[in-house]
Design a protein around this motif. Structure first.
Motif, short mmCIF file in Angstrom:
data_model
loop_
_atom_site.label_atom_id
_atom_site.label_comp_id
_atom_site.label_asym_id
_atom_site.label_seq_id
_atom_site.Cartn_x
_atom_site.Cartn_y
_atom_site.Cartn_z
N ARG A 4 17.13 65.81 -49.75
CA ARG A 4 16.26 65.96 -50.92
C ARG A 4 16.86 65.27 -52.14
NH1 ARG A 4 15.94 71.34 -54.30
NH2 ARG A 4 15.01 70.45 -56.14
N TRP A 5 18.14 65.49 -52.39
CA TRP A 5 18.77 64.90 -53.57
C TRP A 5 18.89 63.39 -53.44
CZ3 TRP A 5 18.73 66.89 -58.06
CH2 TRP A 5 18.69 68.27 -58.19
N GLN A 8 15.44 62.16 -54.30
CA GLN A 8 15.15 62.31 -55.72
C GLN A 8 15.92 61.31 -56.57
OE1 GLN A 8 14.73 67.08 -55.66
NE2 GLN A 8 15.03 66.21 -57.66
N GLY A 12 13.63 58.66 -58.43
CA GLY A 12 13.69 58.89 -59.87
C GLY A 12 14.52 57.87 -60.60
N GLY A 58 11.10 63.02 -59.19
CA GLY A 58 11.70 63.13 -57.87
C GLY A 58 11.37 64.45 -57.19
N TYR A 59 11.37 65.53 -57.95
CA TYR A 59 11.05 66.85 -57.38
C TYR A 59 9.62 66.90 -56.87
CZ TYR A 59 10.09 71.84 -57.09
OH TYR A 59 9.69 73.07 -56.65
N TRP A 62 9.12 64.70 -53.84
CA TRP A 62 9.74 65.31 -52.66
C TRP A 62 8.86 66.42 -52.10
CZ3 TRP A 62 13.13 64.62 -48.98
CH2 TRP A 62 13.52 65.70 -48.22
#
Length: 70
Positions: A4-5, A8, A12, A58-59, A62
């Protein structure tokens, strides 16, 4: 680092850099590039765009990616 990170930061970060470049090009007729880059305001705006891109854009992208996969 979690997937996920990574996603993001990638999406992002690209958005933040794109928005920074777009703003520089938008103002380039009024203020030369060298003057824009020389001000602290440029770096504050660039950091803000990148952080907003990573944490907000990004959140949500995702979440939509995960929702689409399920």
């Amino acid at each position: 680092m979690r997937e996920r990170w990574k996603y993001q930061i990638k999406t992002g970060g690209i958005w933040g850099v794109f928005m920074t470049v777009f703003n520089v090009l938008f103002d380039i007729k009024e203020i030369p590039f060298s003057e824009q880059v020389a001000t602290p305001n440029f770096y504050i705006r660039a950091a803000a765009y990148i952080l907003v891109g990573i944490f907000i854009l990004g959140y949500f992208t995702w979440k939509s990616k995960v929702k689409q996969q399920n």
